[in-house]
Scaffold this motif. Structure first.
Motif, PDB file in Angstrom:
ATOM      1  N   ALA A  40       0.613  -0.980   0.179  1.00  0.00           N
ATOM      2  CA  ALA A  40       0.161  -0.071  -0.458  1.00  0.00           C
ATOM      3  C   ALA A  40       0.643   1.186  -0.378  1.00  0.00           C
ATOM      4  O   ALA A  40       1.352   1.540   0.902  1.00  0.00           O
ATOM      5  CB  ALA A  40      -1.291   0.056   1.056  1.00  0.00           C
ATOM      6  N   ASP A  41       1.019   1.506  -0.905  1.00  0.00           N
ATOM      7  CA  ASP A  41       1.899   2.773  -1.483  1.00  0.00           C
ATOM      8  C   ASP A  41       1.300   4.527  -0.485  1.00  0.00           C
ATOM      9  O   ASP A  41       1.097   5.380  -1.457  1.00  0.00           O
ATOM     10  CB  ASP A  41       1.707   3.200  -2.887  1.00  0.00           C
ATOM     11  CG  ASP A  41       2.799   4.295  -2.733  1.00  0.00           C
ATOM     12  OD1 ASP A  41       4.376   4.423  -2.319  1.00  0.00           O
ATOM     13  OD2 ASP A  41       3.130   4.985  -4.253  1.00  0.00           O
ATOM     14  N   TRP A  42       0.613   4.926   0.846  1.00  0.00           N
ATOM     15  CA  TRP A  42       0.392   5.276   1.701  1.00  0.00           C
ATOM     16  C   TRP A  42       1.125   7.066   1.585  1.00  0.00           C
ATOM     17  O   TRP A  42       0.304   7.399   1.472  1.00  0.00           O
ATOM     18  CB  TRP A  42      -0.264   4.808   3.105  1.00  0.00           C
ATOM     19  CG  TRP A  42      -0.434   3.815   3.501  1.00  0.00           C
ATOM     20  CD1 TRP A  42      -2.040   4.040   3.555  1.00  0.00           C
ATOM     21  CD2 TRP A  42      -0.506   2.549   4.272  1.00  0.00           C
ATOM     22  NE1 TRP A  42      -3.094   3.097   3.460  1.00  0.00           N
ATOM     23  CE2 TRP A  42      -1.908   2.342   4.165  1.00  0.00           C
ATOM     24  CE3 TRP A  42       0.006   1.792   4.800  1.00  0.00           C
ATOM     25  CZ2 TRP A  42      -2.656   1.017   4.460  1.00  0.00           C
ATOM     26  CZ3 TRP A  42      -0.162   0.551   4.982  1.00  0.00           C
ATOM     27  CH2 TRP A  42      -1.284   0.331   5.351  1.00  0.00           C
ATOM     28  N   GLY A  43       1.739   6.944   1.319  1.00  0.00           N
ATOM     29  CA  GLY A  43       2.849   8.483   0.979  1.00  0.00           C
ATOM     30  C   GLY A  43       2.228   9.212  -0.105  1.00  0.00           C
ATOM     31  O   GLY A  43       2.888  10.108   0.031  1.00  0.00           O
ATOM     32  N   PHE A  44       1.572   8.359  -1.278  1.00  0.00           N
ATOM     33  CA  PHE A  44       1.566   9.194  -2.097  1.00  0.00           C
ATOM     34  C   PHE A  44      -0.134   8.451  -2.387  1.00  0.00           C
ATOM     35  O   PHE A  44      -0.499   8.312  -3.907  1.00  0.00           O
ATOM     36  CB  PHE A  44       1.946   8.421  -3.767  1.00  0.00           C
ATOM     37  CG  PHE A  44       3.461   8.676  -3.205  1.00  0.00           C
ATOM     38  CD1 PHE A  44       4.190  10.281  -3.877  1.00  0.00           C
ATOM     39  CD2 PHE A  44       4.858   7.615  -2.823  1.00  0.00           C
ATOM     40  CE1 PHE A  44       5.843  10.272  -3.839  1.00  0.00           C
ATOM     41  CE2 PHE A  44       5.837   7.893  -2.517  1.00  0.00           C
ATOM     42  CZ  PHE A  44       6.076   9.679  -2.936  1.00  0.00           C
ATOM     43  N   CYS A  45      -0.292   8.249  -1.598  1.00  0.00           N
ATOM     44  CA  CYS A  45      -2.676   7.799  -1.613  1.00  0.00           C
ATOM     45  C   CYS A  45      -2.900   9.172  -1.647  1.00  0.00           C
ATOM     46  O   CYS A  45      -2.740  10.301  -0.614  1.00  0.00           O
ATOM     47  CB  CYS A  45      -2.879   6.970  -0.636  1.00  0.00           C
ATOM     48  SG  CYS A  45      -4.904   6.469  -1.110  1.00  0.00           S
ATOM     49  N   PRO A  46      -3.886   9.876  -2.306  1.00  0.00           N
ATOM     50  CA  PRO A  46      -4.552   8.618  -4.238  1.00  0.00           C
ATOM     51  C   PRO A  46      -3.638   9.450  -4.968  1.00  0.00           C
ATOM     52  O   PRO A  46      -3.656  10.335  -5.449  1.00  0.00           O
ATOM     53  CB  PRO A  46      -5.921   9.596  -3.830  1.00  0.00           C
ATOM     54  CG  PRO A  46      -5.926  10.608  -3.282  1.00  0.00           C
ATOM     55  CD  PRO A  46      -4.825  10.660  -2.649  1.00  0.00           C
ATOM     56  N   TYR A  47      -3.395   7.709  -5.914  1.00  0.00           N
ATOM     57  CA  TYR A  47      -3.361   8.052  -6.750  1.00  0.00           C
ATOM     58  C   TYR A  47      -4.027   9.231  -7.828  1.00  0.00           C
ATOM     59  O   TYR A  47      -3.341  10.385  -8.626  1.00  0.00           O
ATOM     60  CB  TYR A  47      -3.068   6.734  -7.842  1.00  0.00           C
ATOM     61  CG  TYR A  47      -2.072   6.292  -7.593  1.00  0.00           C
ATOM     62  CD1 TYR A  47      -0.866   6.475  -6.256  1.00  0.00           C
ATOM     63  CD2 TYR A  47      -1.742   4.393  -7.409  1.00  0.00           C
ATOM     64  CE1 TYR A  47       0.286   5.997  -6.218  1.00  0.00           C
ATOM     65  CE2 TYR A  47      -0.908   3.548  -6.785  1.00  0.00           C
ATOM     66  CZ  TYR A  47       0.572   4.613  -6.579  1.00  0.00           C
ATOM     67  OH  TYR A  47       1.702   4.061  -5.765  1.00  0.00           O
TER      68      TYR A  47
END
Length: 226
Positions: A40-47
């Motif tokens: 889960a790429d939380w640091g860049f959420c939401p795409y």
């Protein structure tokens, strides 16, 4: 077409947050013996609110991470990332990929009113894959679209059923319903968390189409033996 892989294959999933877990969960039910990883790429959420350049960079970064951890099949468990990066990933890495796209043609084939709605991120809606899917309908079905801005943030905050969430969803889907759609396609994996609520709000005359199980089955056919 993806080649069938051995049960020893490791399947990696990535999304900007928890949305893709819906697909991963369904896949694990079908293939419990297959090793899986999820990022889960939380640091860049939401795409959906990021630039396409950044989404492409993150997709390559996460794919490399999954390959480094032994994954031989990567699931781009995000409609936005699929729209932006799937073709580039397939051109770059010699492994199998599965992406996620709004099941527009499935909904169109079942529509009786000749009108369907699609809720997705702006990047997905303007992306080539979605536009080509709509073009294949050859004008026989009216496709009404709505950007589900703010819905990902509600999911990531754990708000799946509050009055705030209901009001937000109503603003998104009411124009589609008013336009005569008899199917509403969920074009973001995060929106699957609202599938039951959207179905309840839309009523029995409208079918909510969620692709999670269909995508999981695609992966299972490619990965699981037998």
């Amino acid at each position: 077409m993806l080649q069938r892989q051995s049960v020893n294959s490791r399947v990696g999933f990535f999304d900007s947050g928890i949305g893709g877990l819906v697909i991963a969960r369904e896949f694990i039910k079908m293939c419990p013996a297959v090793d899986t990883l999820y990022i889960a790429d939380w640091g860049f959420c939401p795409y959906g609110e990021k630039s396409e350049t950044l989404v492409l960079e993150r997709a390559h970064f996460l794919t490399k991470k999954l390959i480094d951890h032994g994954c031989t099949h990567v699931v781009v468990a995000c409609n936005t990332a699929t729209s932006v990066a799937l073709e580039s990933l397939r051109d770059t890495y010699d492994i199998a990929f599965t992406g996620v796209q709004p099941p527009v043609e499935l909904a169109a084939a079942k529509s009786k009113s000749g009108v369907i709605g699609v809720v997705a991120t702006p990047i997905t809606l303007r992306g080539r894959l979605f536009q080509e899917a709509v073009a294949r309908l050859d004008g026989k079905i009216d496709v009404h679209t709505a950007a589900g801005e703010g819905l990902v943030e509600l999911v990531e905050s754990g708000d799946f059923s509050s009055e705030k969430a209901r009001l937000h969803i109503a603003k998104v889907i009411n124009p589609i319903i008013a336009g005569g759609a008899d199917h509403i396609v969920l074009g973001c994996t995060h929106y699957s968390f609202f599938a039951e609520m959207i179905q309840e709000m839309a009523g029995p005359a409208i079918t909510v189409v969620d692709s999670a199980s269909h995508v999981a089955l695609q992966i299972a056919k490619a990965v699981c033996p037998g």
